[in-house]
Design a protein around this motif. Sequence first.
Motif, short mmCIF file in Angstrom:
data_model
loop_
_atom_site.label_atom_id
_atom_site.label_comp_id
_atom_site.label_asym_id
_atom_site.label_seq_id
_atom_site.Cartn_x
_atom_site.Cartn_y
_atom_site.Cartn_z
N ASN A 71 0.72 -1.09 0.07
CA ASN A 71 0.00 0.05 -0.31
C ASN A 71 1.14 1.33 0.13
OD1 ASN A 71 -1.60 1.96 0.87
ND2 ASN A 71 -3.03 0.55 0.68
N ILE A 72 0.73 2.07 -0.43
CA ILE A 72 1.53 3.78 -0.99
C ILE A 72 1.85 4.02 0.24
CG2 ILE A 72 1.71 3.40 -3.83
CD1 ILE A 72 -0.43 5.31 -3.79
N HIS A 73 0.32 4.40 0.58
CA HIS A 73 0.23 5.08 1.93
C HIS A 73 1.42 3.93 3.59
CE1 HIS A 73 -1.72 7.51 -0.65
NE2 HIS A 73 -2.81 6.78 -0.69
N ALA A 74 1.19 2.93 3.30
CA ALA A 74 1.56 2.04 4.37
C ALA A 74 2.75 3.07 5.52
CB ALA A 74 2.91 0.81 4.75
N SER A 75 2.33 3.03 6.30
CA SER A 75 2.99 4.19 7.75
C SER A 75 1.93 3.13 8.85
CB SER A 75 2.83 5.26 7.40
OG SER A 75 1.67 5.47 8.36
N PRO A 76 3.35 3.44 10.32
CA PRO A 76 3.18 3.01 11.29
C PRO A 76 1.21 3.24 11.87
CG PRO A 76 5.17 4.00 11.19
CD PRO A 76 4.61 4.61 10.27
N LYS A 77 1.07 3.78 11.41
CA LYS A 77 -0.86 4.37 12.13
C LYS A 77 -1.39 3.11 11.26
CE LYS A 77 -2.01 7.63 8.77
NZ LYS A 77 -3.51 7.23 7.75
N ASN A 78 -1.08 2.16 10.14
CA ASN A 78 -1.56 0.92 9.99
C ASN A 78 -1.94 -0.45 10.20
OD1 ASN A 78 -0.56 2.72 7.21
ND2 ASN A 78 -3.21 2.49 7.55
N GLY A 107 9.72 -6.05 -14.46
CA GLY A 107 8.16 -5.96 -15.35
C GLY A 107 7.37 -6.04 -14.65
N ILE A 108 6.75 -6.82 -13.91
CA ILE A 108 5.36 -7.23 -13.65
C ILE A 108 4.37 -5.87 -13.61
CG2 ILE A 108 4.18 -8.00 -11.61
CD1 ILE A 108 6.38 -9.48 -10.96
N ALA A 109 2.96 -5.57 -14.43
CA ALA A 109 2.12 -4.36 -14.22
C ALA A 109 1.52 -4.89 -13.23
CB ALA A 109 1.38 -5.09 -15.65
N PHE A 110 0.65 -3.29 -12.88
CA PHE A 110 0.21 -3.76 -11.28
C PHE A 110 -0.10 -2.15 -11.54
CE2 PHE A 110 1.89 -0.17 -9.77
CZ PHE A 110 3.75 -0.40 -9.82
N GLN A 111 -1.31 -2.40 -10.88
CA GLN A 111 -2.73 -0.74 -10.93
C GLN A 111 -2.90 -0.75 -9.00
OE1 GLN A 111 -6.77 -1.35 -12.28
NE2 GLN A 111 -5.15 -3.55 -13.09
N GLU A 112 -3.22 0.62 -8.64
CA GLU A 112 -3.79 0.57 -7.65
C GLU A 112 -5.16 1.20 -7.77
OE1 GLU A 112 -3.59 5.19 -6.00
OE2 GLU A 112 -4.43 4.72 -5.00
N LYS A 113 -5.89 0.35 -6.76
CA LYS A 113 -7.19 -0.27 -7.08
C LYS A 113 -7.88 0.54 -6.54
CE LYS A 113 -8.14 -4.28 -8.71
NZ LYS A 113 -9.14 -5.96 -8.18
N THR A 114 -7.88 1.02 -5.05
CA THR A 114 -8.43 1.98 -4.37
C THR A 114 -7.54 2.14 -3.14
OG1 THR A 114 -10.21 2.43 -3.17
CG2 THR A 114 -9.77 -0.25 -3.17
N LEU A 115 -7.96 3.69 -2.38
CA LEU A 115 -6.95 3.35 -0.99
C LEU A 115 -5.45 3.15 -0.83
CD1 LEU A 115 -10.01 2.42 1.31
CD2 LEU A 115 -9.27 4.65 0.68
N GLY A 116 -5.19 3.13 -2.20
CA GLY A 116 -3.10 3.17 -2.27
C GLY A 116 -2.41 1.55 -2.00
#
Length: 410
Positions: A71-78, A107-116
Amino acid sequence: MAKSGGGNRQKSKEYRLARKFDVVILGAGAAGMMCAIRAGARGRSVLVLDHAKGPGEKIRISGGGRCNFTNIHASPKNYLSSNPHFVKSALARYSAQDFIDLVNRHGIAFQEKTLGQLFCDDSAKDIIRMLLSEMQAAGAKLELQSGVASVEKSADGFRVVTSGGETIEARSVVVATGGKSIPKMGATGLAYDIARQFGLKLIETRPGLVPLTLDPNLLEKLAPLSGIAVPAEIRHGKTAFREALLFTHRGLSGPAILQISSYWREGDEISIVSEPDRRIADDLKAARKANGKQLVQTALAEILPKRLAQFFAEKHPAATKLADCSDKIFDAVAASIQDWRIRPAGSEGYRTAEVTLGGIDTSELESKTMQAKSVPGLYFIGECVDVTGWLGGYNFQWAWSSGHVCGEAL
Ligand code: FDA
């Protein structure tokens, strides 16, 4: 003849000699494989043992087969832990971006679905293949269908006996056998047993990210709603999650419920706010102005799924035609929809829980290395530690981060 006999003697002598590695990692899940990659890349001889047929079985089934790998927003509060500061060091030293860089390099394709939340475009198997190729490049050895019979301290490290009866010697042992969730998939309590054996404290374990069940009376009343999903905010004390709520034939599920389940305790009440972005009392007042002849149930069905609208309207026999309703009635109808208090009977337990809360007490571990403070050379990483992430890629990020910092220390 003599030569061949000598060869046999030589062979049997070799057979008796225990294989030696710098590091034996127990568990080829997300954390174990990441740790093997890092330790191998640093020149350590590494053996990973797993009793399953394939590595990373939970990665394979995760995220509906697409693996929500971080998760791109991963931080200790999670994260939930008895010591919320414990995760800081590992997350800072191996962040979501570090893992994204690795995924990009492959080269693995990925996408953000929701909420990071980042998911593979194709398959979770891409992540497993990536980890295996990194392990191979790092020279780490993987042995599957190999359980662990015992782990003992030896003069200069540890002696691991496999379920096949082989003794392996290692300078360090990393326990990465995960938690208790989904025993059908091979989850065992091995990490907790090893921790106990070495005198480490444990925080009581319980299922997390799990559907909640209802008592038979309420379940019967809610039976017609089974299969309905609505946007909701679920509250427990000061904690609230805004995601989908799903009614099932067993009770309540959907991301909002899974999230709150990690905070909920037996006997506690939760509050459900359906359609949290709307003010339903105001919507009903506006509908009364526009079309007083309309039934409350019909007006609600423009806001909520039809069966849910009917369910709530039936709770208020006085709420018939909009024109006949006072503001007070609208407030009562809205409160039942947007402050609906429920006391779940329990949870579906480890059978369906995505994670295990609790585990090895973080006060027993060094946060920079995951080494047991009282047992040099013994490490615990991933889900078996008392660190549990929210739903949304946070748990894999903890596995990558704790595995990485451990591998750096070996
Ligand atoms: P993990 O459980 O992955 O690995 C432990 C390994 O140890 C396994 O390979 C097991 O076979 C092995 N093992 C266990 N006992 C053993 C023994 N006695 N001897 C030998 N080997 C043994 N998280 C997330 O961030 N995003 C997501 O999309 C999902 N989705 C998801 C779906 C489902 C259905 C589940 C159940 C879980 C998730 N998760 C998730 C959570 C995530 O899977 C979990 O947090 C990580 O897999 C934990 O990684 P570990 O390496 O610590 O344990």
